[in-house]
Every structure is written in structure tokens, then in C-alpha cells.
Design a protein around this motif. Structure first.
Motif, PDB file in Angstrom:
ATOM      1  N   ILE A 180      31.820  75.786  92.956  1.00  0.00           N
ATOM      2  CA  ILE A 180      31.985  76.653  91.748  1.00  0.00           C
ATOM      3  C   ILE A 180      33.595  76.400  91.429  1.00  0.00           C
ATOM      4  O   ILE A 180      33.950  76.668  90.206  1.00  0.00           O
ATOM      5  N   CYS A 181      34.307  76.828  92.582  1.00  0.00           N
ATOM      6  CA  CYS A 181      36.015  76.527  92.250  1.00  0.00           C
ATOM      7  C   CYS A 181      36.411  75.376  91.553  1.00  0.00           C
ATOM      8  O   CYS A 181      37.275  75.311  90.720  1.00  0.00           O
ATOM      9  N   ALA A 182      35.616  74.476  92.089  1.00  0.00           N
ATOM     10  CA  ALA A 182      36.135  73.084  91.314  1.00  0.00           C
ATOM     11  C   ALA A 182      35.528  72.918  90.165  1.00  0.00           C
ATOM     12  O   ALA A 182      36.328  72.308  89.172  1.00  0.00           O
ATOM     13  N   TRP A 183      34.210  73.313  89.690  1.00  0.00           N
ATOM     14  CA  TRP A 183      33.838  73.291  88.345  1.00  0.00           C
ATOM     15  C   TRP A 183      34.483  74.051  87.512  1.00  0.00           C
ATOM     16  O   TRP A 183      34.939  73.762  86.165  1.00  0.00           O
ATOM     17  N   ARG A 184      34.991  75.358  87.982  1.00  0.00           N
ATOM     18  CA  ARG A 184      35.713  76.328  87.144  1.00  0.00           C
ATOM     19  C   ARG A 184      37.210  76.034  86.955  1.00  0.00           C
ATOM     20  O   ARG A 184      38.010  76.672  86.425  1.00  0.00           O
ATOM     21  N   ASN A 185      37.589  74.783  87.683  1.00  0.00           N
ATOM     22  CA  ASN A 185      38.912  74.244  87.713  1.00  0.00           C
ATOM     23  C   ASN A 185      39.984  75.600  88.393  1.00  0.00           C
ATOM     24  O   ASN A 185      41.127  75.766  87.797  1.00  0.00           O
ATOM     25  N   MET A 186      39.493  76.101  89.287  1.00  0.00           N
ATOM     26  CA  MET A 186      40.197  77.054  90.190  1.00  0.00           C
ATOM     27  C   MET A 186      40.942  76.900  91.296  1.00  0.00           C
ATOM     28  O   MET A 186      41.085  77.883  92.099  1.00  0.00           O
ATOM     29  N   GLU A 187      40.964  75.709  91.601  1.00  0.00           N
ATOM     30  CA  GLU A 187      41.335  75.102  92.788  1.00  0.00           C
ATOM     31  C   GLU A 187      43.116  75.679  92.815  1.00  0.00           C
ATOM     32  O   GLU A 187      43.631  75.771  91.749  1.00  0.00           O
ATOM     33  N   ILE A 188      43.515  75.660  94.061  1.00  0.00           N
ATOM     34  CA  ILE A 188      45.083  76.095  94.183  1.00  0.00           C
ATOM     35  C   ILE A 188      45.776  74.810  94.036  1.00  0.00           C
ATOM     36  O   ILE A 188      45.390  73.611  94.377  1.00  0.00           O
ATOM     37  N   ARG A 189      46.513  74.900  93.022  1.00  0.00           N
ATOM     38  CA  ARG A 189      47.640  73.629  92.803  1.00  0.00           C
ATOM     39  C   ARG A 189      48.965  74.135  92.222  1.00  0.00           C
ATOM     40  O   ARG A 189      49.091  75.181  91.920  1.00  0.00           O
ATOM     41  N   MET A 190      49.858  73.264  92.458  1.00  0.00           N
ATOM     42  CA  MET A 190      51.222  73.716  91.979  1.00  0.00           C
ATOM     43  C   MET A 190      51.676  72.857  90.961  1.00  0.00           C
ATOM     44  O   MET A 190      51.790  71.662  91.077  1.00  0.00           O
ATOM     45  N   GLU A 191      51.799  73.520  89.682  1.00  0.00           N
ATOM     46  CA  GLU A 191      51.982  72.509  88.478  1.00  0.00           C
ATOM     47  C   GLU A 191      53.319  72.791  87.635  1.00  0.00           C
ATOM     48  O   GLU A 191      53.394  72.409  86.536  1.00  0.00           O
ATOM     49  N   VAL A 192      54.260  73.395  88.471  1.00  0.00           N
ATOM     50  CA  VAL A 192      55.661  73.877  88.041  1.00  0.00           C
ATOM     51  C   VAL A 192      56.244  72.401  87.461  1.00  0.00           C
ATOM     52  O   VAL A 192      56.684  72.380  86.335  1.00  0.00           O
ATOM     53  N   VAL A 193      56.397  71.538  88.459  1.00  0.00           N
ATOM     54  CA  VAL A 193      57.149  70.537  87.968  1.00  0.00           C
ATOM     55  C   VAL A 193      56.320  69.506  86.874  1.00  0.00           C
ATOM     56  O   VAL A 193      56.848  68.875  86.073  1.00  0.00           O
ATOM     57  N   GLN A 250      43.080  63.347  90.546  1.00  0.00           N
ATOM     58  CA  GLN A 250      41.533  63.334  90.421  1.00  0.00           C
ATOM     59  C   GLN A 250      41.035  62.281  91.094  1.00  0.00           C
ATOM     60  O   GLN A 250      39.965  62.115  91.699  1.00  0.00           O
ATOM     61  N   ALA A 251      41.764  61.190  91.015  1.00  0.00           N
ATOM     62  CA  ALA A 251      41.166  59.882  91.957  1.00  0.00           C
ATOM     63  C   ALA A 251      41.239  60.020  93.428  1.00  0.00           C
ATOM     64  O   ALA A 251      40.390  59.499  94.206  1.00  0.00           O
ATOM     65  N   THR A 252      42.474  60.561  93.809  1.00  0.00           N
ATOM     66  CA  THR A 252      42.602  61.022  95.373  1.00  0.00           C
ATOM     67  C   THR A 252      41.619  61.930  95.559  1.00  0.00           C
ATOM     68  O   THR A 252      40.727  61.785  96.809  1.00  0.00           O
ATOM     69  N   ILE A 253      41.247  63.001  94.960  1.00  0.00           N
ATOM     70  CA  ILE A 253      40.329  63.950  95.338  1.00  0.00           C
ATOM     71  C   ILE A 253      38.892  63.197  95.535  1.00  0.00           C
ATOM     72  O   ILE A 253      38.228  63.476  96.333  1.00  0.00           O
ATOM     73  N   ALA A 254      38.611  62.663  94.457  1.00  0.00           N
ATOM     74  CA  ALA A 254      37.405  61.842  94.332  1.00  0.00           C
ATOM     75  C   ALA A 254      37.259  61.038  95.634  1.00  0.00           C
ATOM     76  O   ALA A 254      36.019  60.919  96.234  1.00  0.00           O
ATOM     77  N   ALA A 255      38.341  60.310  95.843  1.00  0.00           N
ATOM     78  CA  ALA A 255      37.923  59.230  96.862  1.00  0.00           C
ATOM     79  C   ALA A 255      37.873  59.676  98.324  1.00  0.00           C
ATOM     80  O   ALA A 255      36.969  59.475  99.111  1.00  0.00           O
ATOM     81  N   PHE A 256      38.779  61.039  98.316  1.00  0.00           N
ATOM     82  CA  PHE A 256      38.682  61.594  99.750  1.00  0.00           C
ATOM     83  C   PHE A 256      37.165  62.382  99.911  1.00  0.00           C
ATOM     84  O   PHE A 256      36.678  62.321 100.966  1.00  0.00           O
ATOM     85  N   CYS A 257      36.688  62.960  98.683  1.00  0.00           N
ATOM     86  CA  CYS A 257      35.701  63.701  98.933  1.00  0.00           C
ATOM     87  C   CYS A 257      34.346  62.728  98.833  1.00  0.00           C
ATOM     88  O   CYS A 257      33.433  62.949  99.881  1.00  0.00           O
ATOM     89  N   PHE A 258      34.332  61.595  98.587  1.00  0.00           N
ATOM     90  CA  PHE A 258      33.316  60.668  98.718  1.00  0.00           C
ATOM     91  C   PHE A 258      33.295  59.916 100.275  1.00  0.00           C
ATOM     92  O   PHE A 258      32.470  59.725 100.937  1.00  0.00           O
ATOM     93  N   TRP A 259      34.392  59.751 100.648  1.00  0.00           N
ATOM     94  CA  TRP A 259      34.698  59.243 101.996  1.00  0.00           C
ATOM     95  C   TRP A 259      34.287  60.572 103.033  1.00  0.00           C
ATOM     96  O   TRP A 259      33.356  60.265 104.120  1.00  0.00           O
TER      97      TRP A 259
END
Length: 171
Positions: free
Chosen positions: A62-75, A92-101
Motif C-alpha cells: 500500500i505504501c509503495a502504491w500510494r507513493n508514501m515510502e520514505i525518501r529524501m528529495e531536497v537535492v 526505480q530501476a534499483t528498487i525493482a531489481a532489488f525487489c525481484f532479486w
């Protein structure tokens, strides 16, 4: 498609909330049973812990779908839009690769636990039920990240009007 997925996520969230309430009630019943009647429900704590694990992993979807994950985007947010999109694409490529692995590793573990017929100590419930929540969650989060990666690519090449997602806004 997005509205259907939103409804599914809301349904999952409702079930998870009811599961949390059920865990609290089970704990209260166990305390009453233990201290008033002198008979503890030996399986209650085990079920509550396993249900909490499943709740956390399914809540990740649910957090991933609603884009509610913790991230730092100031820079990142201060950078030009093409560079923001490139960074989001890499993220997103890194997250997808890690999740599939991790899905692959998790599936192997669930398959072994299933083959061995392992059950929980007190309740006797097959453990693979609970561990499969990890596999399912990682798979779905990987698919969400892959979808966002594609949205970013299409938006940056002037594709299908999915630029909102590429700019970090929810669709």
C-alpha cells in the motif's frame, strides 16, 4: 486501471486494519485468560506476531502504491527536470531489481519451508502461509517500481502523458 488498483489497496488496508484490531483483541483475551482464569492461550502470542509480520509486509504494498515510502528529495527537487527524471529512473530501476532479486530468494525459502512441512510451534499452522506474504509483497513492489520506471521513460521521451508520475506526483 488505477481506480481499480486504488480500490484494491483500500480493501487491503481495511483488512489489515481489522487484522490489527483482531490482534489487540486476541491479546486482551489472552491476558484475561491467563491472569483471571489461570489458563493462557499458548498459540495467541505466536499468531499475533505472525499476523503482525504479514500486516507489515502487505502494508508495504500500500505504501509503495500510494507513493508514501520514505525518501529524501531536497537535492533532487532542486535539479533540472531531465536530471530529476534520470535520478528517478535509476531509483526505480534499483528498487525493482532489488525487489525481484529478493523475491527470488524469498520464493526459494518459502518453497523449502513448504517442502519440509514446517508449522508454527504452538498453533500448528504451516509457516509458508506467513512467509509467502514477503514473496508477494516484494513481487508487487517490484512491479510497481518497474511500472514507475516505464512511466518515467515514456514521460521523458514525450510518450503517453504520464508526466505527472515522472515529476514525483501521484497519478
Amino acid at each position: 486501471m488505477f481506480r481499480l488498483a486504488d480500490r484494491i489497496m483500500t480493501g487491503i488496508l481495511t483488512v489489515l486494519g481489522m487484522t490489527l484490531i483482531a490482534m489487540v483483541l486476541l491479546s486482551v483475551v489472552n491476558v484475561i485468560s491467563r491472569y483471571i482464569f489461570g489458563r493462557a492461550l499458548l498459540w495467541a502470542d505466536e499468531i499475533a506476531v505472525l499476523a503482525m509480520i504479514v500486516t507489515a509486509w502487505l502494508g508495504l504494498i500500500i505504501c509503495a502504491w500510494r507513493n508514501m515510502e520514505i525518501r529524501m528529495e531536497v537535492v533532487v527537487s532542486a535539479l533540472p527536470l531531465p536530471l530529476q527524471n534520470a535520478i528517478r529512473l535509476i531509483q526505480q530501476a534499483t528498487i525493482a531489481a532489488f525487489c525481484f532479486w529478493a523475491t527470488w530468494l524469498s520464493f526459494g525459502y518459502v518453497a523449502r519451508v513448504f517442502r519440509f512441512g514446517m508449522t508454527s510451534d504452538s498453533a500448528g499452522i504451516p509457516i509458508w502461509y506467513f512467509h509467502s506474504a514477503v514473496t508477494v509483497s516484494l513481487t508487487v513492489v517490484g512491479l510497481i517500481a518497474f511500472s514507475r520506471m516505464l512511466q518515467t521513460v515514456f514521460a521523458s521521451i514525450g510518450g503517453s502523458g504520464l508526466g505527472k508520475q515522472a515529476k514525483g506526483q501521484e497519478v
